[in-house]
Design a protein around this motif. Sequence first.
Motif, PDB file in Angstrom:
ATOM      1  N   ARG A 335     -22.365 -78.316  30.016  1.00 24.37           N
ATOM      2  CA  ARG A 335     -22.939 -77.035  30.634  1.00 24.37           C
ATOM      3  C   ARG A 335     -22.413 -76.118  29.968  1.00 24.37           C
ATOM      4  O   ARG A 335     -22.743 -74.844  29.720  1.00 24.37           O
ATOM      5  N   ARG A 336     -20.741 -76.266  29.693  1.00 24.90           N
ATOM      6  CA  ARG A 336     -19.986 -75.105  29.063  1.00 24.90           C
ATOM      7  C   ARG A 336     -20.429 -74.812  27.641  1.00 24.90           C
ATOM      8  O   ARG A 336     -20.458 -73.581  27.236  1.00 24.90           O
ATOM      9  N   GLU A 337     -20.877 -76.238  26.678  1.00 24.11           N
ATOM     10  CA  GLU A 337     -21.458 -75.791  25.390  1.00 24.11           C
ATOM     11  C   GLU A 337     -22.732 -75.207  25.552  1.00 24.11           C
ATOM     12  O   GLU A 337     -22.811 -74.243  24.358  1.00 24.11           O
ATOM     13  N   GLU A 338     -23.556 -75.526  26.670  1.00 31.79           N
ATOM     14  CA  GLU A 338     -25.152 -74.704  26.540  1.00 31.79           C
ATOM     15  C   GLU A 338     -24.739 -73.443  26.828  1.00 31.79           C
ATOM     16  O   GLU A 338     -25.316 -72.539  26.353  1.00 31.79           O
ATOM     17  N   ARG A 339     -23.846 -72.906  27.644  1.00 31.10           N
ATOM     18  CA  ARG A 339     -23.494 -71.682  28.211  1.00 31.10           C
ATOM     19  C   ARG A 339     -23.046 -70.770  26.760  1.00 31.10           C
ATOM     20  O   ARG A 339     -23.391 -69.526  26.709  1.00 31.10           O
ATOM     21  N   GLU A 340     -22.039 -71.546  26.279  1.00 35.25           N
ATOM     22  CA  GLU A 340     -21.505 -70.752  25.047  1.00 35.25           C
ATOM     23  C   GLU A 340     -22.669 -70.738  23.837  1.00 35.25           C
ATOM     24  O   GLU A 340     -22.596 -69.586  23.050  1.00 35.25           O
ATOM     25  N   GLU A 341     -23.713 -71.523  23.734  1.00 31.35           N
ATOM     26  CA  GLU A 341     -24.637 -71.396  22.908  1.00 31.35           C
ATOM     27  C   GLU A 341     -25.437 -70.447  23.165  1.00 31.35           C
ATOM     28  O   GLU A 341     -26.163 -69.692  22.553  1.00 31.35           O
ATOM     29  N   GLN A 342     -25.796 -70.294  24.624  1.00 27.00           N
ATOM     30  CA  GLN A 342     -26.621 -69.108  24.959  1.00 27.00           C
ATOM     31  C   GLN A 342     -26.047 -67.675  24.859  1.00 27.00           C
ATOM     32  O   GLN A 342     -26.680 -66.759  24.344  1.00 27.00           O
ATOM     33  N   LEU A 343     -24.577 -67.581  25.021  1.00 25.40           N
ATOM     34  CA  LEU A 343     -23.948 -66.491  24.752  1.00 25.40           C
ATOM     35  C   LEU A 343     -24.049 -66.098  23.134  1.00 25.40           C
ATOM     36  O   LEU A 343     -24.111 -64.890  22.820  1.00 25.40           O
ATOM     37  N   ARG A 344     -23.824 -67.101  22.245  1.00 26.58           N
ATOM     38  CA  ARG A 344     -23.812 -66.832  20.944  1.00 26.58           C
ATOM     39  C   ARG A 344     -25.181 -66.425  20.379  1.00 26.58           C
ATOM     40  O   ARG A 344     -25.300 -65.562  19.678  1.00 26.58           O
ATOM     41  N   ASP A 345     -26.238 -66.930  20.909  1.00 32.32           N
ATOM     42  CA  ASP A 345     -27.578 -66.721  20.713  1.00 32.32           C
ATOM     43  C   ASP A 345     -27.633 -65.177  21.155  1.00 32.32           C
ATOM     44  O   ASP A 345     -28.520 -64.388  20.505  1.00 32.32           O
ATOM     45  N   ARG A 347     -25.687 -62.822  21.638  1.00 29.37           N
ATOM     46  CA  ARG A 347     -24.789 -61.965  20.726  1.00 29.37           C
ATOM     47  C   ARG A 347     -25.650 -62.255  19.394  1.00 29.37           C
ATOM     48  O   ARG A 347     -25.565 -60.846  18.747  1.00 29.37           O
ATOM     49  N   GLN A 348     -25.985 -62.962  18.838  1.00 29.55           N
ATOM     50  CA  GLN A 348     -26.766 -62.803  17.558  1.00 29.55           C
ATOM     51  C   GLN A 348     -27.916 -62.173  17.572  1.00 29.55           C
ATOM     52  O   GLN A 348     -28.377 -61.385  16.497  1.00 29.55           O
ATOM     53  N   ARG A 349     -28.604 -62.234  18.756  1.00 31.49           N
ATOM     54  CA  ARG A 349     -29.905 -61.236  18.842  1.00 31.49           C
ATOM     55  C   ARG A 349     -29.584 -59.865  19.097  1.00 31.49           C
ATOM     56  O   ARG A 349     -30.250 -59.062  18.615  1.00 31.49           O
ATOM     57  N   TRP A 350     -28.514 -59.518  19.593  1.00 33.46           N
ATOM     58  CA  TRP A 350     -28.021 -58.065  19.778  1.00 33.46           C
ATOM     59  C   TRP A 350     -27.643 -57.699  18.552  1.00 33.46           C
ATOM     60  O   TRP A 350     -28.020 -56.608  17.988  1.00 33.46           O
ATOM     61  N   MET A 351     -26.795 -58.404  17.699  1.00 37.63           N
ATOM     62  CA  MET A 351     -26.513 -57.856  16.097  1.00 37.63           C
ATOM     63  C   MET A 351     -27.475 -58.064  15.218  1.00 37.63           C
ATOM     64  O   MET A 351     -27.576 -56.868  14.367  1.00 37.63           O
ATOM     65  N   ASN A 352     -28.546 -58.748  15.330  1.00 33.57           N
ATOM     66  CA  ASN A 352     -29.465 -58.918  14.235  1.00 33.57           C
ATOM     67  C   ASN A 352     -30.769 -59.245  15.055  1.00 33.57           C
ATOM     68  O   ASN A 352     -31.393 -60.417  14.864  1.00 33.57           O
ATOM     69  N   PRO A 353     -31.444 -58.511  15.504  1.00 34.57           N
ATOM     70  CA  PRO A 353     -32.898 -58.604  16.176  1.00 34.57           C
ATOM     71  C   PRO A 353     -33.943 -58.513  15.212  1.00 34.57           C
ATOM     72  O   PRO A 353     -33.932 -57.695  14.442  1.00 34.57           O
TER      73      PRO A 353
END
Length: 751
Positions: A335-345, A347-353
């Motif tokens: 769950r922690r890795e999934e939550r971190e993956e969601q946050l990275r995703d 953040r990536q969508r914020w930086m490069n939509p």
Amino acid sequence: MEDEEQEVTEEEEDTTNPQPGGGTAERPPEDDTEPGSDEEEARVDRSNPDVLETVEEAETQADLPEDTEQLREPQTENIGNSTATVKVVLVPEGHVMTVAFAIGLSVQELKSHLASELRVPVEVLQVSLDSRVVEERQSLMELGVRPHGSIRMEMSSTDPTTHPLRPLRPPEHDNMPDVITVRVPTGDGEFQEVVVEIERPPHQKAFMGGYRHRLTGAEYHHAAVQTLPKRRPDRGVVVFSRDTQTVELKSQAQQCPVNVSTQMTGIGCYVSCINDKLVAPGNYISADECHDRRLRAVICLQSYARRWLARQEVERLRRERERRLAWMELQDRRRREEREEQLRDRRQRWMNPQRREDFNLLYRALEKWRCEEEQTINSSLCGSERKAALCLLLEQEAQLIATIGRHRIAVHNNNYDKTIRKFLDKCGAPHQWRAADGRLIEMDTQHTIRARELRDLYASVNEFTAAEEQRLHVLMTLKHTVKEHECQLTRDIVDLIDREVDLMTRGVKAARLEGLRRRICTLFLQYIKTPAFNPEVAKLLKVPQNPSKLRSDMFLCRSCHRYLRSSDFSSAASARLSARCLDCAGLDNIARSRDEFSCYKNILKRLRADEQQLNEDAKIPFLLQVEDLRYLVRVVWASCSALNASTDLYNLVFVRWERKRDWSPWNCILLSKEETSAHMEVQDVHKAYEATFVRRIEHKHMLARRHFSQIPVMAEYLDSQPSAALGNQLVSKPVTMTAKHAADTTPALAR
């Protein structure tokens, strides 16, 4: 001795049976004497006087002259009584039966003898020699059999189904031959070979004991004698005495060894006491003491055994606990890795939509920032300072919106080329289908080949950095391609190609020709999208070529007042096709609410995957769209978990309320990912949860039922559900179009 010899003679006479061929049947002796030994010859000589007579007659006939006519007839009779070895092959089994038979007897008598042995009627037997049926009246002598010779014949059954030919005892079960040859002395040191058939009695041998293998269980019996037991003469008196049990009486003195004798020390005799042992008597143990000691030993053994069992149980519980903790740690890490993956995703969508959902996420973050800043200004400032801060906040918001808009235009331009390439690849793709054996079959047609040629040509024309000679070659190829069809579009393309060629020959720079080249690419793309020039593109066009289909699929947008196709409107189950289009809804979302639906999309995707595993025929989760699930989460369930009130939408999932029924808006519960595993193990929700909690969940189900009952496609599944626990359950009906709505849409379609 004379009595014993008399008994043996009588027994031998009893065991000798006449045979059909006039010979005698004799059993081999019990000992291991070889068939050709002297003892056997002597025994056969004593026990078979007929054989001796036959041998003497044969010698006498051999000594007589051949031209004596008076003795020829008795000689023929003696030859007819001679025996021969007859081997009969049972067809088709292939078993061989060997008998000693008189050569003067007929085949009919041979069949009678074999019929009694095989236990079949004599009428079904058929004897053949060298594949030729033998007549029954013929004798073995007429068939060419000589005295003491052998012949091989075949015998079959005319009715093999009812009377098959099978030997009563398979030959592999016997270790003794059926016929033996005995050498008999005839005098003057000469011997004659006589064929003797062994008779096998039908009685079963007596069981004389044996051994059994402990591991395999195989039994080994003692061998029984082959001759019948000797019959002792009946004396008329039953004798039970020592004389009958003892073979020989003898008296003998027995002297014990010295080391077992007892010697005492006396006068003249000294016995050493070095090895002597002094044995003292112990305490007397009564029966009660013995039982008490045994009871204590049993209690001690039980205590140790129970201790061992307790240690085993504790070890098992420890392993279960460690396994449970490891599983919980694995789940937490996942769950922690999934939550971190969601946050990275995110953040990536914020930086490069790149997509519309990414820009909605940016606008949602912008709205959240604006609300926080506005709340801070309202709480900390007042009067003119508050107004100035709000104006500054408005300017910052406008600048951020403009920045997002510019980035959106740049992304749209970059994605335009990818969209065009993907569109052309779909046009030129071969037709594919699955064969019966699972193989993928591809087929190219003239239209797909034409589409690929146009795709490659468009890629060459769109390459602006090519050399001048290569560019001229591409333009000439494009000119010859479009000139195949004469129309205004092709004439415009040819004019633009001639203009670019003329400017290139004049030495104009490539940067100044970029606009002209883009016009050529745009017109050529329009040429490719025309079904008359590229038939394969007709299946990918959004606008149908049939005007009747286009007229029935056009709807009016209430916001932009444009007539658009049904694909340009929202596909939610609760949406109306005559409402706002997707572009107007997206523009309104950017300007006002600035909602972001990626979290609801993830919840819907997770729900569909789970229901697909539980029930392959699930339909309701696939009828709902993101907007329907958003209403269900925000309005019905208040965007929080039903158990712990968690508000993290990225950690919430929908599961079944009653696990035995299919998922539906009126049979669901919104929980966090940590709570789903425990809820899915509940068998009866009315027993596992409190009555207050159950009534609150059923109230939410009633709200969802009331909302989705207004949708015709959902009302069909609503009526098929079993009755709910609430007494005021709604019975919904499909909602039909009202007259006012029909009146509003008819003029719009007419326009």
